[in-house]
Motif scaffolding. Sequence first.
Motif, PDB file in Angstrom:
ATOM      1  N   THR A  82       0.823  -1.216   0.000  1.00 50.85           N
ATOM      2  CA  THR A  82       0.000   0.000   0.000  1.00 50.85           C
ATOM      3  C   THR A  82       0.853   1.261   0.000  1.00 50.85           C
ATOM      4  O   THR A  82       0.328   2.362  -0.103  1.00 50.85           O
ATOM      5  CB  THR A  82      -0.960   0.028   1.201  1.00 50.85           C
ATOM      6  N   ALA A  83       2.176   1.083   0.116  1.00 46.88           N
ATOM      7  CA  ALA A  83       3.042   2.256   0.151  1.00 46.88           C
ATOM      8  C   ALA A  83       3.020   2.991  -1.188  1.00 46.88           C
ATOM      9  O   ALA A  83       2.980   4.210  -1.240  1.00 46.88           O
ATOM     10  CB  ALA A  83       4.465   1.838   0.509  1.00 46.88           C
ATOM     11  N   GLU A  84       3.014   2.231  -2.293  1.00 48.76           N
ATOM     12  CA  GLU A  84       3.004   2.831  -3.625  1.00 48.76           C
ATOM     13  C   GLU A  84       1.561   3.029  -4.082  1.00 48.76           C
ATOM     14  O   GLU A  84       0.697   2.229  -3.757  1.00 48.76           O
ATOM     15  CB  GLU A  84       3.707   1.877  -4.615  1.00 48.76           C
ATOM     16  N   PRO A  85       1.291   4.056  -4.885  1.00 55.13           N
ATOM     17  CA  PRO A  85      -0.067   4.218  -5.409  1.00 55.13           C
ATOM     18  C   PRO A  85      -0.394   3.132  -6.423  1.00 55.13           C
ATOM     19  O   PRO A  85       0.508   2.561  -7.046  1.00 55.13           O
ATOM     20  CB  PRO A  85      -0.043   5.596  -6.064  1.00 55.13           C
ATOM     21  N   THR A 137      -4.042  -6.572  -0.550  1.00 59.33           N
ATOM     22  CA  THR A 137      -4.602  -5.231  -0.367  1.00 59.33           C
ATOM     23  C   THR A 137      -5.429  -4.828  -1.577  1.00 59.33           C
ATOM     24  O   THR A 137      -5.747  -3.659  -1.746  1.00 59.33           O
ATOM     25  CB  THR A 137      -3.478  -4.194  -0.149  1.00 59.33           C
ATOM     26  N   ALA A 138      -5.776  -5.787  -2.438  1.00 56.95           N
ATOM     27  CA  ALA A 138      -6.509  -5.465  -3.666  1.00 56.95           C
ATOM     28  C   ALA A 138      -7.893  -4.884  -3.341  1.00 56.95           C
ATOM     29  O   ALA A 138      -8.309  -3.885  -3.924  1.00 56.95           O
ATOM     30  CB  ALA A 138      -6.640  -6.707  -4.535  1.00 56.95           C
ATOM     31  N   ASP A 139      -8.594  -5.506  -2.381  1.00 58.92           N
ATOM     32  CA  ASP A 139      -9.929  -5.001  -2.014  1.00 58.92           C
ATOM     33  C   ASP A 139      -9.812  -3.646  -1.333  1.00 58.92           C
ATOM     34  O   ASP A 139     -10.589  -2.735  -1.602  1.00 58.92           O
ATOM     35  CB  ASP A 139     -10.633  -5.982  -1.067  1.00 58.92           C
ATOM     36  N   ASP A 140      -8.838  -3.527  -0.442  1.00 52.08           N
ATOM     37  CA  ASP A 140      -8.581  -2.267   0.251  1.00 52.08           C
ATOM     38  C   ASP A 140      -8.369  -1.159  -0.784  1.00 52.08           C
ATOM     39  O   ASP A 140      -8.980  -0.087  -0.717  1.00 52.08           O
ATOM     40  CB  ASP A 140      -7.336  -2.446   1.139  1.00 52.08           C
ATOM     41  N   THR A 141      -7.520  -1.458  -1.789  1.00 52.19           N
ATOM     42  CA  THR A 141      -7.238  -0.483  -2.838  1.00 52.19           C
ATOM     43  C   THR A 141      -8.496  -0.135  -3.612  1.00 52.19           C
ATOM     44  O   THR A 141      -8.787   1.035  -3.862  1.00 52.19           O
ATOM     45  CB  THR A 141      -6.180  -1.057  -3.800  1.00 52.19           C
ATOM     46  N   ARG A 192       9.589  -3.548  -6.115  1.00 55.90           N
ATOM     47  CA  ARG A 192       8.698  -2.436  -5.833  1.00 55.90           C
ATOM     48  C   ARG A 192       7.251  -2.947  -5.770  1.00 55.90           C
ATOM     49  O   ARG A 192       6.491  -2.806  -6.722  1.00 55.90           O
ATOM     50  CB  ARG A 192       8.843  -1.381  -6.935  1.00 55.90           C
ATOM     51  N   PRO A 193       6.874  -3.550  -4.631  1.00 57.47           N
ATOM     52  CA  PRO A 193       5.520  -4.113  -4.531  1.00 57.47           C
ATOM     53  C   PRO A 193       4.474  -3.005  -4.642  1.00 57.47           C
ATOM     54  O   PRO A 193       4.722  -1.883  -4.202  1.00 57.47           O
ATOM     55  CB  PRO A 193       5.489  -4.721  -3.126  1.00 57.47           C
ATOM     56  N   LYS A 194       3.346  -3.323  -5.240  1.00 52.64           N
ATOM     57  CA  LYS A 194       2.270  -2.333  -5.374  1.00 52.64           C
ATOM     58  C   LYS A 194       1.006  -3.017  -5.870  1.00 52.64           C
ATOM     59  O   LYS A 194       1.016  -4.208  -6.175  1.00 52.64           O
ATOM     60  CB  LYS A 194       2.686  -1.241  -6.346  1.00 52.64           C
ATOM     61  N   ASN A 195      -0.060  -2.224  -5.967  1.00 54.86           N
ATOM     62  CA  ASN A 195      -1.285  -2.709  -6.599  1.00 54.86           C
ATOM     63  C   ASN A 195      -1.328  -2.167  -8.012  1.00 54.86           C
ATOM     64  O   ASN A 195      -0.916  -1.030  -8.249  1.00 54.86           O
ATOM     65  CB  ASN A 195      -2.505  -2.231  -5.827  1.00 54.86           C
TER      66      ASN A 195
END
Lengths: 489, 339
Positions: free
Chosen positions: A27-30, A171-175, A299-302
């Motif tokens: 969740t750190a990256e947009p 964090t897909a649902d959170d996003t 660089r983890p992200k959604n």
Amino acid sequence: MAEYQIRRCDRHLTGGIHPETHKQLSTAEPCEFVDTPTRLLFPIHFSGGGPGKALVGVGDPVAKGTPIIRCQSGIVHVASRAGTVLDVTDHAMTHPSPEQSACIVIEPNASDLQDYLSPMNWPFDAKALRERAIEAGILGLGGAGFPSFKKWSNRTQTLIINAAECEPYLTADDTLIRIDTHSMIRGACLLSRTLDIQTIVIGIEDNKPEALQAIEGALKESRSDCFFDIVLLDTKYPSGSARQLVWLTLGIEVPTGSRSVEAGVIVHNPGTLAALSRAIDGKPITDRIVTLTGESLTRPKNVIAPIGTPISHLIEATDTNPQSLHSVIVGGPMMGYRITDFSAGITKTTNCLLAREVEIQPESPCIRCGACATVCPVRLQPQQMVAALKGEALSRAIHEGLGDCIECAACNAVCPSNIPLAEWFRRGRFEMKENAREHQQASIARERFEARNTRLERLAKEQEAKRAARKAKSADALNKARKAREEIS
Amino acid sequence: MMHRPAYPPRETRLVMRSVLIALLPGIVAMSIVFGAGVLLNLATAIVTALLSEALCLKLRHRSIQPRLSDWSVVLTGVLVALSLPQAAPWWLTIAATASAVILGKHLYGGLGQNPVNPAMLGYALMLISAPVAMTTLWVDPLNPPDFAAAWMAFIGHHSDAYTGATTLELYQSDFRALTALEAKQYPLFAKAQLGFIYGYEWVALAYLIGGLWLIHQRVISWQTPVGLLATLLVISAFFSVDPDTATPVWVHLIAGAGIFAAFFILTDPVSGATSPKGRLWFAIGVGVLTYTIRTYGQYPDAIAFSVLMMNFAAPMIDHYTRPRIMGREASIKGPGGQS
């Protein structure tokens, strides 16, 4: 403004565990869009919604939204980008089974050609909405992939939005809730209006304050007349499992062997409702949010990715070389499965790709310590079930409650002997379902055979009766003739 | 306040190690009260246990290292040693430990497969085959042997000066004719520092502390010790209305293996019942049998036989004590399925 309340859940999950959540990793990256890949892959039989049939052939041009697969359940899968069908061939898939199966391979081109459905105008009825959900390919985006329209019964009283997302790393649902709140709320409201549902429950774990804030904001702007009951759950795995969530939020225990629908409750993933909202506007599912996470990614992200994007393309999107990874887990660390062929394309149910190094501990014998039983959210005795399964006594495992297992793998997480209990149960449950299916087919065959026998018997009887009637008739005529002869003489 | 972990230890090795740590206070107390014989027994038993385990694993073509290093067989050895008379000769300890490991454990398939408690099997076998050694070599805590005497006993030359029968045995035979007040005058009770039984009371307290720590660490569940101790308490209280004829409640709880067994023997997860309710019933069963055998049987203590008998009943208890599965009207009772 829609009416709503926020309350803390007053029930506590039986069992369950508190794993490290690792959610902040992604969740750190947009959330970003990924570039269109050079290939898109769509498994014909394993895209969700059951085995399917290809609607396009090699060389056919497709637009974004052109139907390409129709499944047995009716569900339609569409091309997620415009391009050309390059091939229909056996290919690796994003699926627990490592085997290859027929896939449609599309080579996207630069065009923005769209082939959407026509927007629906309110008012519409449940039948029209079901029709739309089928054509737009709406299915459970939380991971199960169950066709959504099958859940929509007119006897439903409550819609639960499953925003718990209890699985670690995900964090897909959170996003989605944060960036697409309005679609989610609109989808929920329109579904509730057509099915005449009064209350919408949102079950959300208390570790997502941003998502909660987004929901509140959207509800304040919404003009819906539904009542929203927002339930804050303790952060505990697996509170987001459908049965557990229904009990936590409503206090209803869904009886063994039936689905929550039969208890008057529909449970939907936030993404499914957002997709439904867009489907009403004519746009079928072409993209989804995928969490790319794990300590092995640079660089983890959604990301928002087209359905069918190869996994290797998504790994590259995190500035990581796919060759540096041996395998990735699809889904979360608890319920996910491992795949090694990164050329497979993601499906509608691919919510997370997790790349991390895990040291596999050697398994030792079960000492029946019962740690698994204390964390089982269904109150099973996993130690007894696994002993039965290891002894190839499937029926004993079923007697112990194998059919009630939700495969959450909380037992795996606490076993001191490192026994992969959940894998045993998955396998056992698969075998159990296969047996049930065979049994059903056998009984159908038996019924057919019996029906045929009765039909043949009936035909034989009828013929017998006819013959008898004919005989009687001819005898009658003979008698008459004889009588007439006698009278004459 | 000590931090309480959320789950039991995550490795079998750590589970076993926790139990061994919890036994330490009891071992120290026993060594002080009964002399160095306890330590000699322990050393012999541990070595025998490791050797027997290695031998069995080799014969069964299993890898030896992982099983030897997980402390499980060390624990079996320690439990056997702590159950034996403190002035036991070396051969008794070796025979008891070897039968526990070989007959009690590996005959059935090793770790996790034993139908009965290995330590109690070893103990019971010795009690039947060497009854004199098993009943007369208990050290009198009022007069424990020094190291030299303990060594002599270990190599087989014990002296009657410091050995004798156990407290429970006293009540079974010697105290038959005495009133409760007269029995109270017996030095073992008269000199008691905590008001119970001289020496034994410290040992019981030490085991209690270790056992409570195990519950705190979630290695064992409270149902087992509470089940046994409460049953012994209730039954013996009920039958000791006439103090002159019955063994007092506190003797039942403290004198024999009561507290040691409640926390360390009955809690063997492999051979006991597995659900929380099942564990409670298992322990209650052991309590009832223990009281019955202690009172009406030929043997002074009865924990071993009671545990072995209840071990055989454990699968049945498991069948009838399943928790109610979520989504079901009632819990599943009874055996089922073709196994």
